[in-house]
Design an enzyme around this catalytic site. Sequence first.
Site, short mmCIF file in Angstrom:
data_model
loop_
_atom_site.label_atom_id
_atom_site.label_comp_id
_atom_site.label_asym_id
_atom_site.label_seq_id
_atom_site.Cartn_x
_atom_site.Cartn_y
_atom_site.Cartn_z
N LYS A 123 5.32 20.48 -7.89
CA LYS A 123 4.85 22.23 -7.66
C LYS A 123 5.75 22.51 -6.51
CE LYS A 123 0.91 24.67 -6.76
NZ LYS A 123 -0.67 24.99 -6.70
N ASP A 228 -10.91 29.55 -5.07
CA ASP A 228 -10.06 29.81 -6.57
C ASP A 228 -10.50 28.88 -7.67
OD1 ASP A 228 -8.36 31.59 -7.49
OD2 ASP A 228 -6.32 30.58 -7.01
N1 LIG Z 1 -0.82 18.19 -11.95
C1 LIG Z 1 -0.74 19.01 -13.08
N2 LIG Z 1 -0.77 18.49 -14.23
C2 LIG Z 1 -0.53 19.28 -15.35
N3 LIG Z 1 -0.31 20.53 -15.42
C3 LIG Z 1 -0.38 21.23 -14.20
C4 LIG Z 1 -0.48 20.31 -12.89
N4 LIG Z 1 -0.38 21.12 -11.76
C5 LIG Z 1 -0.28 22.46 -12.44
N5 LIG Z 1 -0.07 22.35 -13.65
C6 LIG Z 1 0.14 23.55 -14.49
O1 LIG Z 1 0.79 24.78 -13.82
C7 LIG Z 1 0.06 25.71 -14.03
C8 LIG Z 1 0.04 26.57 -12.58
O2 LIG Z 1 -0.34 25.60 -11.50
P1 LIG Z 1 -1.29 26.10 -10.04
O3 LIG Z 1 -2.55 26.84 -10.61
O4 LIG Z 1 -1.40 24.83 -9.26
O5 LIG Z 1 -0.13 27.22 -9.62
P2 LIG Z 1 -0.40 28.77 -8.62
O6 LIG Z 1 0.83 29.07 -8.41
O7 LIG Z 1 -1.26 27.99 -7.63
O8 LIG Z 1 -0.92 29.44 -9.85
P3 LIG Z 1 -2.12 30.63 -9.62
O9 LIG Z 1 -2.24 30.88 -8.14
O10 LIG Z 1 -1.28 31.64 -10.46
O11 LIG Z 1 -3.27 30.17 -10.28
C9 LIG Z 1 -1.50 25.43 -14.32
O12 LIG Z 1 -2.46 26.46 -14.90
C10 LIG Z 1 -1.42 24.36 -15.07
O13 LIG Z 1 -1.00 24.62 -16.43
#
Ligand SMILES: Nc1ncnc2c1ncn2[C@@H]1O[C@H](COP(=O)(O)OP(=O)(O)OP(=O)(O)O)[C@@H](O)[C@H]1O
Length: 523
Positions: A123, A228
Amino acid sequence: MGKFDVSALRYLESEHFRVLMALEMGMKNHEVVPLPLISSIAGLHRGATFRVLGDLLKNRLGSYERGRRYDGYRLTIRGYDYLSLRALRAREVVGSVGNQIGVGKESDIYIAGDSDKNDVVLKFHRLGRTSFRKIKEKRDYHKKRHYCSWLYLSRIAALKEFSFLEALYKRNFPVPKPIDACRHVVVMGLVDGLTLCHVDSLPNVGEMYDKLMALIVRLARYGVIHSDFNEFNIIVTHEGEPIMIDFPQMVSIDHENAEFYFNRDVQCVRDVFKRKFDFDCDEFPKFEEIERKHNLDVEVSASGFTKQMQLDLNQAYDKGQFEAHIEEGSSETDEEDEEEESDGDYDPEELEAIQEEAEEQKDALKQENRFTNWIESAQTRLNELATAEKLDDDECPQLISMDDEQQKKYEAAIKETEQKLKELGVSDGEADDNGLEDHEDVTSANGEKYRKKKDDSRGKVTQARSIYSTGSTIAPAEIKKRLLTEKNKSKKEKLKVKGKQCAVQRGRRQNRDLLKEYEGWDF
Ligand SMILES: Nc1ncnc2c1ncn2[C@@H]1O[C@H](COP(=O)(O)OP(=O)(O)OP(=O)(O)O)[C@@H](O)[C@H]1O
């Protein structure tokens, strides 16, 4: 939904990374870093630094910009990503990088493999992605203050997420397995499933509702609130278990707005279940009924994620645009400090001693000294990092991209997962753009009705399965759409060559001064 292009990594040598690191350090307190500064921090000859910077610019790992008062170099997001990946490779945490499987407001998610070819998720936190160019120029050599940069914000967001992941995982909360964190990247286990927003039907809706509410309550008992907790941050596994993701916005239950965040999380779950599954339940947890039993929030702040970081990060989130966060923040805390200090009653002798000490400190902090000290500490830090990240070690293994053969190997596994999904009745609502035409009503073994995708899915990949797959927990079409929106946005905000006018004016001023100086001279 492209692959992460790591091909350039193998052609970069240790001096390239040395210069990238010097750029990273320079950017802690410079908007653009001048060449002499980069060369002194990196400990390389200026000519060599210039040549290396040329290579970095060609690979879009850095950019050259004209500043208000001087011109210099800037580290790009790609450059920062490469620095983190190089370090993670050196630690043998990541061995290969695959497709993008998710895109959020503040992050990009890639699937990757560790040295033993196990699937992991990378990430990349991208705080400030919308406002890199709006960050104000601010030079600050005080250790107490932080430069309001996207580097800093992204790094602390990753640190916070990793700290929470670790603490929650240890206590058996359903979260991905935390593996490592480096700069703005969090490495965690891959969750094989679908995000709740893409699940159209569940075998047992009530059970899932109870599990989610119980999770919110359990978190609160441990002293934290997710803040969230929505359908995008819950992944439903093929076994029907909910897994929480995305923690940078988590707050303590002692937060002044804790009740608001708690109620919002609860309401979010209720709304989703009403909208998606037509499930309305009058029973839901209330904030006043929560009895705190543990201090997870305190433990996380003790693990390196400081109060100042928390303050900076919260301000960035509150502003939404993740712009310069430090000016108001620091002045607030400074004011508080000053107030506290002025409250105390000092006797004259003590006051004199304090004044003397302050004068001494002032002298010590003369611009010149501060600058030299800062360069020295940056050089030391760079050398420490270079050793830790095996920069000069030619044996350090390289990162690879996935090849077709490996991809084929895993396609069978993807099909198997799809089969399991169908059996469980968990269907992906996003695969079909036109709606629900390719779904059918099915009655499960226990008599409950649910919607199921028809059998003509023709091997479409709908979930993340491996680093070699093109799969994702959200549909590939959705990721493409989001990436396109991002691209269009950046197209609209066309890049102006920043500081060009300043540089022209600077040149004119210099010419004018030169003419003035030599006025009356006869050549
Ligand atoms: N450990 C994981 N395994 C599988 N898919 C993942 C994982 N972490 C994240 N994802 C995928 O990536 C997407 C985005 O992740 P995350 O919500 O952590 O990001 P974000 O930038 O914080 O998103 P937002 O703030 O828009 O909700 C998730 O909706 C999921 O589909």
